[in-house]
Enzyme design. Structure first.
Site, PDB file in Angstrom:
ATOM      1  N   ASP A   1       1.005  -0.971  -0.028  1.00 22.25           N
ATOM      2  CA  ASP A   1      -0.062   0.045   0.070  1.00 22.25           C
ATOM      3  C   ASP A   1       0.907   1.348  -0.092  1.00 22.25           C
ATOM      4  O   ASP A   1       2.077   1.307   0.472  1.00 22.25           O
ATOM      5  CB  ASP A   1      -0.722  -0.040   1.273  1.00 22.25           C
ATOM      6  CG  ASP A   1      -1.847   1.032   1.224  1.00 22.25           C
ATOM      7  OD1 ASP A   1      -2.961   1.075   0.532  1.00 22.25           O
ATOM      8  OD2 ASP A   1      -1.751   2.161   1.833  1.00 22.25           O
TER       9      ASP A   1
ATOM     10  N   GLU B   1       0.779   5.688   0.433  1.00 27.76           N
ATOM     11  CA  GLU B   1      -0.127   6.990   0.571  1.00 27.76           C
ATOM     12  C   GLU B   1       0.670   7.921  -0.477  1.00 27.76           C
ATOM     13  O   GLU B   1       1.904   7.849  -0.727  1.00 27.76           O
ATOM     14  CB  GLU B   1       0.159   7.489   1.940  1.00 27.76           C
ATOM     15  CG  GLU B   1      -0.270   6.512   2.820  1.00 27.76           C
ATOM     16  CD  GLU B   1      -1.912   5.982   2.625  1.00 27.76           C
ATOM     17  OE1 GLU B   1      -2.664   6.996   2.103  1.00 27.76           O
ATOM     18  OE2 GLU B   1      -2.268   4.975   3.139  1.00 27.76           O
TER      19      GLU B   1
ATOM     20  N   HIS C   1      -5.460   4.483   6.363  1.00 28.34           N
ATOM     21  CA  HIS C   1      -4.800   5.339   5.618  1.00 28.34           C
ATOM     22  C   HIS C   1      -3.391   5.729   5.948  1.00 28.34           C
ATOM     23  O   HIS C   1      -2.883   6.714   5.565  1.00 28.34           O
ATOM     24  CB  HIS C   1      -5.535   6.653   5.448  1.00 28.34           C
ATOM     25  CG  HIS C   1      -6.868   6.516   4.751  1.00 28.34           C
ATOM     26  ND1 HIS C   1      -7.336   5.895   3.965  1.00 28.34           N
ATOM     27  CD2 HIS C   1      -8.092   6.628   5.625  1.00 28.34           C
ATOM     28  CE1 HIS C   1      -8.700   6.030   3.457  1.00 28.34           C
ATOM     29  NE2 HIS C   1      -9.087   6.435   4.643  1.00 28.34           N
TER      30      HIS C   1
ATOM     31  N   ASP D   1      -2.588  -0.386   6.162  1.00 30.28           N
ATOM     32  CA  ASP D   1      -3.580  -0.821   5.005  1.00 30.28           C
ATOM     33  C   ASP D   1      -3.204  -2.191   4.232  1.00 30.28           C
ATOM     34  O   ASP D   1      -3.916  -2.795   3.933  1.00 30.28           O
ATOM     35  CB  ASP D   1      -3.808   0.336   4.189  1.00 30.28           C
ATOM     36  CG  ASP D   1      -4.609   1.586   4.493  1.00 30.28           C
ATOM     37  OD1 ASP D   1      -5.081   1.434   5.827  1.00 30.28           O
ATOM     38  OD2 ASP D   1      -4.763   2.562   3.984  1.00 30.28           O
TER      39      ASP D   1
END
Length: 235
Positions: A7, A9, A147, A152
């Protein structure tokens, strides 16, 4: 079966216009967690948008001393060495950013993917929401920080195991890896005039910003200049 749950961001939604600010990856083998990779990434931009900080909790200060994109991607590729399958919730989104970053740096990035979002859509169409948060609530999967990349990635892996246990026999094809594909859009490099203007703003305002002029695109430079002028004024 082996896979790496992953994952990221980012500062926004466009792989070409925005940058990665955090990467989390967790290796699994036969359902057992093996290794964890986690790093912030300095996006080398005018700052993380306020809406992204509100969503992720990641601030400019948290990424200020983080590795730049080239260092972070190099470390990730070393972590993924020998791996062929990436798992994530809407993994195509994460792949598009990682593929684009790799392309900017002249690195290869080719993997198959398992998408827990696609699995959920096929297996539990009756659920009103298929977001990772909604599915974690539905299957009572604990997530310390929503998040955030590593949390995540861990949640997506746990969701995969939950769905696989219930639906694999009747929806086997949904759980099989599929080739991931994304073609980064061609971008124009930053111009000499833009470089000079950026350097002038940074010097005049005494900023600690250090853009990577080698990978900065023309459109990224334009947006960065606009952000700096809006925040600090013209040099």
């Amino acid at each position: 079966m082996r896979f790496t749950a992953i994952d990221i961001e980012t500062t926004g939604l466009s792989p070409e216009k925005e940058r990665i600010i955090e990467i989390g990856a967790v290796k699994y083998e036969d359902g057992v967690q093996k290794e964890v990779f986690s790093t912030f990434v300095n996006p080398q931009t005018a700052g993380i948008p306020e809406r992204i900080t509100e969503l992720t909790g990641i601030t400019d200060e948290m990424v200020a001393d983080a590795p730049a994109e080239d260092v972070a991607m190099g470390a990730l590729l070393r972590f993924l060495e020998g791996e062929t399958v990436l798992l994530g919730h809407n993994v195509a989104f994460d792949f598009s950013f990682l593929k684009t970053a790799a392309a900017r740096l002249g690195m290869a990035f080719t993997y198959e993917g398992i998408d827990t979002l696609a699995i959920a859509r096929a297996c539990v169409p009756e659920l009103p929401s298929k977001t990772l948060s909604a599915l974690c609530d539905a299957y009572e999967i604990e997530r310390e920080r929503a998040h955030r990349a590593c949390d995540d990635a861990l949640a997506a892996a746990e969701l995969y195991f939950c769905l696989r246990e219930r639906y694999f026999k009747e929806k086997e094809s949904c759980f099989l890896p599929k080739q991931l594909s994304y073609t980064p859009k061609k971008t124009e490099p930053v111009t000499k005039r833009q470089c000079s203007y950026l350097q002038a703003i940074i010097a005049a305002k005494g900023l600690s910003l250090t853009p990577d002029y080698g990978t900065l695109t023309k459109s990224e430079a334009s947006r960065l200049i606009d952000k700096l002028i809006l925040k600090y004024g013209k040099p």
